[in-house]
Design a protein around this motif. Structure first.
Motif, PDB file in Angstrom:
ATOM      1  N   ALA A 189       5.732  -2.849  -1.113  1.00 34.20           N
ATOM      2  CA  ALA A 189       7.444  -2.969  -1.515  1.00 34.20           C
ATOM      3  C   ALA A 189       8.298  -3.418  -1.630  1.00 34.20           C
ATOM      4  O   ALA A 189       8.008  -3.903  -0.104  1.00 34.20           O
ATOM      5  CB  ALA A 189       7.397  -0.726  -1.014  1.00 34.20           C
ATOM      6  N   THR A 190       8.449  -4.217  -2.089  1.00 34.78           N
ATOM      7  CA  THR A 190      10.051  -4.614  -1.873  1.00 34.78           C
ATOM      8  C   THR A 190      10.714  -4.510  -2.326  1.00 34.78           C
ATOM      9  O   THR A 190      11.743  -3.562  -3.002  1.00 34.78           O
ATOM     10  CB  THR A 190       9.648  -6.512  -2.378  1.00 34.78           C
ATOM     11  N   ASN A 191      12.492  -5.159  -2.239  1.00 34.71           N
ATOM     12  CA  ASN A 191      13.558  -4.935  -2.624  1.00 34.71           C
ATOM     13  C   ASN A 191      13.957  -4.585  -4.513  1.00 34.71           C
ATOM     14  O   ASN A 191      14.618  -4.461  -4.498  1.00 34.71           O
ATOM     15  CB  ASN A 191      15.106  -5.946  -2.257  1.00 34.71           C
ATOM     16  N   SER A 243      12.716  -3.064  -6.928  1.00 34.35           N
ATOM     17  CA  SER A 243      11.150  -2.231  -6.988  1.00 34.35           C
ATOM     18  C   SER A 243      10.868  -1.762  -9.051  1.00 34.35           C
ATOM     19  O   SER A 243       9.802  -1.209  -8.857  1.00 34.35           O
ATOM     20  CB  SER A 243      12.257  -0.955  -6.368  1.00 34.35           C
ATOM     21  N   TYR A 257      11.442   3.601 -11.603  1.00 36.19           N
ATOM     22  CA  TYR A 257      11.920   5.493 -11.141  1.00 36.19           C
ATOM     23  C   TYR A 257      10.080   5.811 -10.621  1.00 36.19           C
ATOM     24  O   TYR A 257       9.793   6.576 -10.677  1.00 36.19           O
ATOM     25  CB  TYR A 257      11.792   5.597 -12.694  1.00 36.19           C
ATOM     26  N   GLY A 268       7.383   6.301  -7.990  1.00 32.33           N
ATOM     27  CA  GLY A 268       7.200   5.721  -6.394  1.00 32.33           C
ATOM     28  C   GLY A 268       6.446   7.079  -5.605  1.00 32.33           C
ATOM     29  O   GLY A 268       5.913   7.004  -6.529  1.00 32.33           O
ATOM     30  N   ARG A 290       2.761   5.776  -7.632  1.00 31.28           N
ATOM     31  CA  ARG A 290       3.187   4.202  -7.633  1.00 31.28           C
ATOM     32  C   ARG A 290       1.586   3.965  -7.009  1.00 31.28           C
ATOM     33  O   ARG A 290       1.655   2.144  -7.448  1.00 31.28           O
ATOM     34  CB  ARG A 290       4.643   3.687  -6.431  1.00 31.28           C
TER      35      ARG A 290
END
Lengths: 358, 291
Positions: free
Chosen positions: A57-59, A61, A315, A317, A321
Motif C-alpha cells: 500500500a502506498t499514498n 490509493s 474506496y 480497503g 483490497r
C-alpha cells in the motif's frame, strides 16, 4: 616468487571461473535491489515457478500493483520481441476477443476486426453503454470530444456493425493523436459530475511512488516519454495495438503501445494502455529480461511489474483490497502461463541448476 | 421505525466524515461502519407468546490498519440490541443486547487463501451488569478460497463456550453468474443479487440474527419462573425477503428490505425453556460506510 606466481595464476583462474556466477549474482542482486522479492531461487523459476507479490500500500490509493518473476526458454531479445508482438486473442482460455496492430498513421482499417457481437453478454453490455452515449448518459471512459463523436455516429448507426465502426473511427482518432503527440497528447476522461480525469498523470503519480522500480526501469520509461528526462536514451519507437476483451463480464476496448530497449546484456519492455473504455483507467506493465543458461540453451529470467490505475480502488480497503490483489495475481499468472505456451515448451521442470550468462 | 430518523442522521454524518477522511486516508488504513435498524410487527395471534414485536439496532465500527503486506489488524466495537414486546410475555426478556470490542486480523495465507479471525469480548445480556456472568468472548474464524474472480468459497467457524452449540461451522460461496446476476451465499446474509446498474442492486435474501446472552439474577423472579434467574438464552431469528441496495457515494451504501420472519426462538437451554414466536412481517434499514 614462484609462490607469488602460483597465487596470481590461482587468483586469475578463480576470477575467470567465477565470472559467470559473479554476473549471476549481479542479476540476482539487482533483482533483489529493486523488486519486492527478498529471495530468488533461479532453479525453482526454471522449474516453472512464478514468483508473485502484491504491491505494498502506498499514498496513491487509486491503483493497484503486483510484481512477478519467472523464466522462459527463449533468449532475451526474442522474449522481448515476442512480448511486443503477442496476439493474446488466439490463446487457450484467453478473455481477449480480438487484438490488432495499429499502423502509423492509424486508420479505421486497423480496427476492421473490431466487432461488438450482440449474442455475447459482455459485448452486448458494451453495445448498450455505447447507445447510452448517444442518449447523453455515458458510463464509459470518454473525453467530451469522444462522447460527441461516438454519440453522433451511433445515432446514425445503432446496429452492432455500425456501432463497432463508430468505435473503430474513435479509436483510430485517439491512436493517431497518440502517435503524433505521445503520452502528453492523450485526452483525459470527462464526466458530468467531476473534473476531467487525466489517466496518464495518475499513472505517472503511481509509478513515481515505486521509487526502486522507477530507478531501475527509467531508461525505457524515459525513452517512451512516460516519465520526463532522456537519460541518454533516444526516443523509442513503439508498436501500437488495440484489443477487445472481457473484464468481469464487461467488454472493454483499449489502445496501447509497447516499447523495447536493450540495456547492456538485458532488455526492458514497457506495455502502456493509455486508453481503456471501462473497468480501469490506464495501465502499465514493465518487464526486465535477463539472459540465463537453461539446460544448455539460453533462456530469459523475466521480472514483470503490473500497475493499474482504477479510481474506484480508492474506496476499496482492508480484506477486499487484499482479495482484489490476490485475484489480479491469479489472472496475471494465467497470462504468464499462456505466454509460455506461446513461446513453446515450458521450461523443463527438472532442469539442471542454471548458469547465469555473463 | 422510530429509529429511522436517528439512523438517517447518523448515516449522513458518517458519510460526511468518510468523504472528508477519504481525502486524507490511504490504502494502508481502512475503516468500516455498519448501522442496521429494523422492526418486526406484532399480530393478533396469541397462541404461545403470540408474536413478539421487536425493535433491533446493530451498530459496528472497525478500523483496519495494514501491519504487513499480508496482515491487517482489526480493532473496533459493536453494540446490538433487540427489544421485545408480546401479548403474553411469559419468559420473554424485554431486551437482549451486547456491547463488545472487536479484536482480530485479516491474513493472506496463500495466493488464493485469505482468512479472518475476530475475537468479540464484551457484555452479552441485558446490560444491567450484575456480575461477570454476562461477560463472554465469542470467536469467529473464517477463510476464503478465491477460485477465480467469479467464484469464491467461504468456510467459517463460530466458537462460543456459553452457547448450546459451542462450535458452529458454516459454508458459503459467491458466484458471479454474469454481468447482472450474483449468487452470494455468505452467512449470515445469503442473497441472490441482481445488479440494475453500478449504483443500484436488488436482492432476494435471508438474514440470520443470533446470539447467546445471560439474563440478570432476578429475571426468573420477575417472570414467574425462578429457575431462569441468571439463565443463559440462545436467541435466533431468520428473516426472508427482498431488498434494495443503493450506492449513494462510492463510500456509502444504503439498504432497505422487507419480508417475513418465519422463525424466532428464545432457548433457555440449560433450564429446558423454549419460546417460539409466530411468523410476522419485518422492515429493516441499513447504512454501510467504507473508507
Amino acid at each position: 616468487m614462484r609462490y607469488g606466481h602460483v597465487c596470481l595464476i590461482t587468483a586469475v583462474c578463480c576470477t575467470l571461473n567465477w565470472t559467470p556466477l559473479a554476473r549471476g549474482q549481479d542479476v540476482a542482486t539487482s533483482l533483489k535491489r529493486f523488486s519486492d522479492f527478498p529471495k530468488i531461487n533461479v532453479t525453482d523459476l526454471l522449474g516453472g515457478e512464478i514468483l508473485a507479490e502484491r504491491g505494498a500500500a502506498t499514498n496513491f490509493s487509486g491503483g493497484i500493483s503486483a510484481q512477478f518473476c519467472f523464466a522462459v526458454p527463449t533468449p532475451p531479445e526474442e522474449t522481448a520481441r515476442r512480448l511486443q508482438s503477442w496476439d493474446t486473442s488466439g490463446a487457450d482460455g484467453t478473455n481477449v476477443y480480438a487484438h490488432g496492430v495499429v499502423h502509423t498513421p492509424s486508420t479505421p482499417d486497423d480496427f476492421k476486426k473490431l466487432y461488438l457481437d450482440p449474442t455475447l453478454g459482455p459485448t452486448r453490455w458494451l453495445l448498450d453503454k455505447t447507445n447510452g452515449v448517444a442518449s447523453g448518459a455515458p458510463e464509459l471512459n470518454l473525453s467530451r470530444a469522444d462522447a460527441q463523436e461516438l454519440g453522433a455516429c451511433v445515432k446514425k448507426n445503432p446496429a452492432p456493425r455500425g456501432s463497432s465502426a463508430c468505435w473503430a473511427a474513435m479509436l483510430s482518432g485517439r491512436a493517431a493523436t497518440f502517435q503524433r503527440n505521445g503520452f502528453n497528447g492523450v485526452l483525459p476522461y470527462d464526466s458530468a459530475d467531476a473534473a476531467p480525469y487525466n489517466q496518464i498523470d495518475q499513472l505517472r503519480i503511481m509509478l513515481r511512488e515505486q521509487t526502486r522500480v522507477l530507478a531501475e526501469l527509467s531508461p525505457v520509461l524515459q525513452g517512451a516519454g512516460l516519465i520526463p528526462g532522456s537519460g541518454g536514451v533516444p526516443r523509442l519507437t513503439p508498436s501500437h495495438y488495440w484489443s477487445l476483451f472481457d473484464a468481469n463480464h464487461r467488454a472493454v476496448v483499449n489502445l496501447g503501445a509497447t516499447y523495447r530497449l536493450a540495456v547492456d546484456d538485458h532488455y526492458q519492455v514497457l506495455d502502456a494502455e493509455y486508453y481503456v473504455s471501462g473497468s480501469y483507467y490506464a495501465a502499465a506493465t514493465l518487464y526486465e529480461i535477463w539472459p540465463i543458461r537453461d539446460a544448455g540453451g539460453t533462456g530469459s529470467l523475466v521480472w514483470r511489474g503490473d500497475y493499474y490505475v482504477a479510481p474506484m480502488l480508492k474506496y476499496l480497503g482492508g480484506l477486499e483490497r487484499m482479495a482484489y490483489g490476490a485475484i489480479m495475481i491469479q489472472e496475471v499468472k494465467r497470462e504468464i502461463g499462456m505466454f509460455r505456451n506461446y513461446l513453446g515448451a515450458r521450461p523443463d521442470r527438472h532442469a539442471a541448476a542454471p548458469d547465469l550468462l555473463p | 421505525m422510530k429509529r429511522a430518523v436517528p439512523l438517517g442522521l447518523l448515516c449522513a454524518a458518517l458519510t460526511l466524515l468518510s468523504a472528508t477522511l477519504a481525502g486524507v486516508s490511504s490504502a494502508a488504513v481502512s475503516q468500516e461502519f455498519d448501522l442496521e435498524s429494523g422492526a418486526v410487527a406484532g399480530t393478533s395471534d396469541n397462541r404461545g407468546i403470540g408474536t413478539a414485536r421487536e425493535l433491533s439496532t446493530d451498530m459496528r465500527y472497525v478500523i483496519s490498519p495494514q501491519i504487513t503486506n499480508d496482515l491487517l489488524l482489526r480493532v473496533g466495537a459493536e453494540w446490538e440490541r433487540f427489544s421485545f414486546a408480546a401479548p403474553r410475555t411469559g419468559a420473554l426478556p424485554d431486551a437482549l443486547q451486547h456491547v463488545n470490542a472487536i479484536i482480530g486480523f485479516d491474513y493472506q495465507l496463500a495466493d488464493q487463501w485469505l482468512m479472518r479471525t475476530e475475537l468479540q469480548p464484551g457484555v452479552y445480556g441485558d446490560l444491567r451488569l450484575t456480575g461477570w456472568r454476562e461477560v463472554d468472548a465469542p470467536l469467529i474464524i473464517g477463510a476464503a478460497y478465491l477460485r477465480s474472480d467469479d467464484l469464491q468459497w467461504f468456510f467459517g467457524l463460530r466458537i462460543d463456550a456459553r452457547s448450546q452449540f459451542p462450535v458452529l461451522p458454516a459454508l458459503g460461496a459467491r458466484w458471479q453468474v454474469d454481468e447482472s446476476w450474483t449468487l452470494n451465499l455468505q452467512l449470515p446474509q445469503p442473497r441472490l443479487e441482481y445488479g440494475i446498474s453500478d449504483k443500484h442492486l436488488v436482492y432476494l435474501g435471508a438474514g440470520v440474527k443470533a446470539g447467546t446472552f445471560t439474563v440478570d439474577e432476578h429475571f426468573g423472579n420477575d417472570h414467574g419462573n425462578p429457575r431462569l434467574n441468571g439463565a443463559t438464552v440462545d436467541y435466533a431469528e431468520l428473516r426472508l425477503g427482498p431488498g434494495w441496495s443503493w450506492k449513494v457515494f462510492p463510500t456509502t451504501t444504503l439498504e432497505a428490505e422487507a419480508g417475513y420472519v418465519p422463525w424466532r426462538t428464545w432457548d433457555f437451554f440449560d433450564q429446558g425453556v423454549l419460546l417460539h414466536s409466530r411468523p410476522a412481517p419485518y422492515l429493516q434499514l441499513g447504512c454501510h460506510v467504507r473508507f
